[in-house]
Design an enzyme around this catalytic site. Structure first.
Site, PDB file in Angstrom:
ATOM      1  N   THR A  78       0.835  -1.207   0.000  1.00 33.72           N
ATOM      2  CA  THR A  78       0.000   0.000   0.000  1.00 33.72           C
ATOM      3  C   THR A  78       0.869   1.257   0.000  1.00 33.72           C
ATOM      4  O   THR A  78       0.644   2.183  -0.786  1.00 33.72           O
ATOM      5  CB  THR A  78      -0.932  -0.005   1.230  1.00 33.72           C
ATOM      6  OG1 THR A  78      -1.771  -1.159   1.140  1.00 33.72           O
ATOM      7  CG2 THR A  78      -1.779   1.240   1.295  1.00 33.72           C
ATOM      8  N   GLY A 208       5.770  -7.660   0.975  1.00 38.38           N
ATOM      9  CA  GLY A 208       6.450  -8.782   1.627  1.00 38.38           C
ATOM     10  C   GLY A 208       5.534  -9.939   1.994  1.00 38.38           C
ATOM     11  O   GLY A 208       5.867 -11.110   1.763  1.00 38.38           O
ATOM     12  N   THR A 247      13.344   4.896  10.816  1.00 37.09           N
ATOM     13  CA  THR A 247      14.355   3.862  11.070  1.00 37.09           C
ATOM     14  C   THR A 247      13.920   2.538  10.445  1.00 37.09           C
ATOM     15  O   THR A 247      12.773   2.121  10.596  1.00 37.09           O
ATOM     16  CB  THR A 247      14.556   3.713  12.595  1.00 37.09           C
ATOM     17  OG1 THR A 247      14.980   4.976  13.093  1.00 37.09           O
ATOM     18  CG2 THR A 247      15.590   2.646  12.920  1.00 37.09           C
ATOM     19  N   CYS A 335     -22.173  -9.477   1.182  1.00 34.77           N
ATOM     20  CA  CYS A 335     -23.567  -9.147   1.455  1.00 34.77           C
ATOM     21  C   CYS A 335     -23.616  -8.280   2.715  1.00 34.77           C
ATOM     22  O   CYS A 335     -23.173  -8.700   3.783  1.00 34.77           O
ATOM     23  CB  CYS A 335     -24.361 -10.432   1.656  1.00 34.77           C
ATOM     24  SG  CYS A 335     -26.088 -10.121   1.949  1.00 34.77           S
TER      25      CYS A 335
HETATM   26  C1  PLP Z   1      -2.521  -6.305  -5.810  1.00 35.44           C
HETATM   27  C2  PLP Z   1      -2.277  -5.788  -4.433  1.00 35.44           C
HETATM   28  N1  PLP Z   1      -1.712  -4.581  -4.277  1.00 35.44           N
HETATM   29  C3  PLP Z   1      -1.460  -4.073  -3.059  1.00 35.44           C
HETATM   30  C4  PLP Z   1      -1.790  -4.756  -1.920  1.00 35.44           C
HETATM   31  C5  PLP Z   1      -1.507  -4.129  -0.570  1.00 35.44           C
HETATM   32  O1  PLP Z   1      -0.347  -4.638  -0.010  1.00 35.44           O
HETATM   33  P1  PLP Z   1      -0.056  -4.506   1.579  1.00 35.44           P
HETATM   34  O2  PLP Z   1      -1.040  -5.388   2.248  1.00 35.44           O
HETATM   35  O3  PLP Z   1       1.363  -4.960   1.723  1.00 35.44           O
HETATM   36  O4  PLP Z   1      -0.225  -3.070   1.918  1.00 35.44           O
HETATM   37  C6  PLP Z   1      -2.384  -6.012  -2.030  1.00 35.44           C
HETATM   38  C7  PLP Z   1      -2.798  -6.765  -0.814  1.00 35.44           C
HETATM   39  O5  PLP Z   1      -3.833  -7.388  -0.789  1.00 35.44           O
HETATM   40  C8  PLP Z   1      -2.635  -6.547  -3.322  1.00 35.44           C
HETATM   41  O6  PLP Z   1      -3.204  -7.745  -3.486  1.00 35.44           O
END
Ligand code: PLP
Length: 389
Positions: A78, A208, A247, A335
């Site tokens: 993310t 990761g 860090t 749902c």
């Molecule tokens: C295609 C995709 N992008 C980004 C993410 C987000 O990654 P993270 O959970 O490391 O923030 C995910 C997690 O489900 C994902 O499937």
């Protein structure tokens, strides 16, 4: 415990990551690895060694020649996606190239970032529609490009159905027009070969916990020529050569480094195992359910571990509840308060409503055996029959 079929949501640690993190946590390392990687004394340099080694392994996993310049650690997929897009905003604005091309099936970590910048009037966004297999064609991207297009951001592999986009062809046509290309490779890395030089992308996201490293750690690959154009997202002290303040998470990096090295060493065998268990699951489902018309949404050419299946005339959440003790997987429809929402991906590939509501994402991985896959398939078939009865 239920059979775990949700490896696309998150993976357990691989043995290599567990060993590396256990060594880090061992009493003998209590002081020796306690340092801040930015400190110049011996404790600091020992901790910096963990960070450097993780960077080298992630670079090797992605075929990156210069780890130091090109791999920056983040808190996960993310953050890396947010950074790739928001970090380019000043450059896109200054060059008058504020049009972005993406697809209509991106993960929220891309889609919601773009939507928020669009709502703020900072960007205009074209969402190219995927085909029935969940893929964007290079021609469709080409048709969406405008003189003011500055960025194309497309996922390499889709998290729900495992479809793969032709990033190499797309990056080629963008390079010819000076357009920056970012790919969210969160679901691809560790399942298929991902090599940044053959892909030709400028920015690439790694998460990761999708590749058997711990949660809360990831990376952004930044092509050398792009470095100066990307503003930091996290401001503060000069960590990560001034590009990502904070860090470094040394314990998590010990795990990520080991997991990345294991991908380098074992990708082919792992992918074969993922595919064998996925195929066992599918074969069991179609054998057990005989005449029931199941729809397989995952393209044959997609990720080796992902099986999106739509069951007719059933609600995915009801089916998952019916097999709760035997199978853990994800629903492709939700749902809430009696209202059924079909996932954007399943809607985008045009699965008819009769099936779409009963869509499950079954994702396999390293610690699933073929016997367990077969048992899970039988449990799902049994649960489906019970709901139909
Ligand atoms: C295609 C995709 N992008 C980004 C993410 C987000 O990654 P993270 O959970 O490391 O923030 C995910 C997690 O489900 C994902 O499937």
């Amino acid at each position: 415990m239920a059979v775990y079929l949700d490896y696309n949501a998150s993976t357990p640690l691989c043995a290599e990551a567990r060993t590396a993190m256990s060594a880090f946590l061992a009493e003998s390392s209590h002081m020796s690895l306690c340092g801040n990687p930015s400190s110049s004394h011996g404790y600091g340099t020992a901790a910096a060694g963990v960070v450097d080694s993780a960077r080298a392994s992630v670079a090797a996993m992605l075929g990156v020649p210069d780890a130091r310049d090109s791999i920056v650690f983040t808190s996960g997929g993310t953050e890396a996606n947010n950074w790739a897009i928001k970090g380019l905003l000043p450059h896109l604005t200054a060059s008058g190239k504020t049009h972005v091309v993406t697809s209509n099936v991106e993960h929220p970590a891309v889609e919601v970032v773009l939507a928020s910048l669009e709502a703020a009037g900072a960007l205009t966004v074209t969402r190219v529609a995927v085909d029935a297999h969940g893929c964007v064609s290079a021609d469709a991207v080409d048709a969406a490009l405008r003189p003011e297009t500055g960025l194309v951001t497309l996922m390499l592999a889709n998290n729900e159905i495992g479809s793969l986009n032709p990033l190499q062809a797309i990056a080629e046509l963008c390079a010819a027009r000076g357009i920056i290309v970012h790919t969210d490779a969160s679901q691809a890395v560790g399942k298929i070969p991902v090599d940044v030089s053959s892909l030709g992308v400028d920015l690439l996201t790694v998460a990761g916990h999708k590749l058997y490293a711990p949660k809360g750690i990831g990376a952004l690959y930044i092509a050398p020529q792009l470095g100066p154009l990307l503003e930091p997202l996290m401001h503060g002290a000069g960590h990560e050569r001034g590009r990502r303040a904070g860090t470094e998470a040394t314990l998590l990096l010990a795990g990520l480094g080991a997991a990345a090295q294991a991908v380098v060493d074992h990708l082919e065998d792992r992918a074969a195992h993922m595919a064998a268990t996925r195929d066992m699951l599918w074969t069991t489902l179609v054998t057990e359910l005989e005449a029931v018309e199941l729809v397989r949404n995952s393209p044959a050419s997609g990720l080796p571990n992902t099986l999106s299946v739509s069951f007719p005339d059933v609600l995915a959440s009801d089916l998952l509840e019916a097999v709760r003790d035997e199978v853990a997987a994800s629903a492709g429809a939700a749902c809430h308060a009696g209202e059924v929402t079909i996932s954007r991906v399943i809607a985008a590939i045009g699965v008819p409503d009769k099936w779409a509501r009963g869509t499950l994402r079954l994702s396999t991985g390293l610690y699933l055996t073929e016997d367990e896959a077969a048992a899970a398939g039988r449990a799902l078939a049994h649960g489906y029959r019970a709901l139909q009865a």
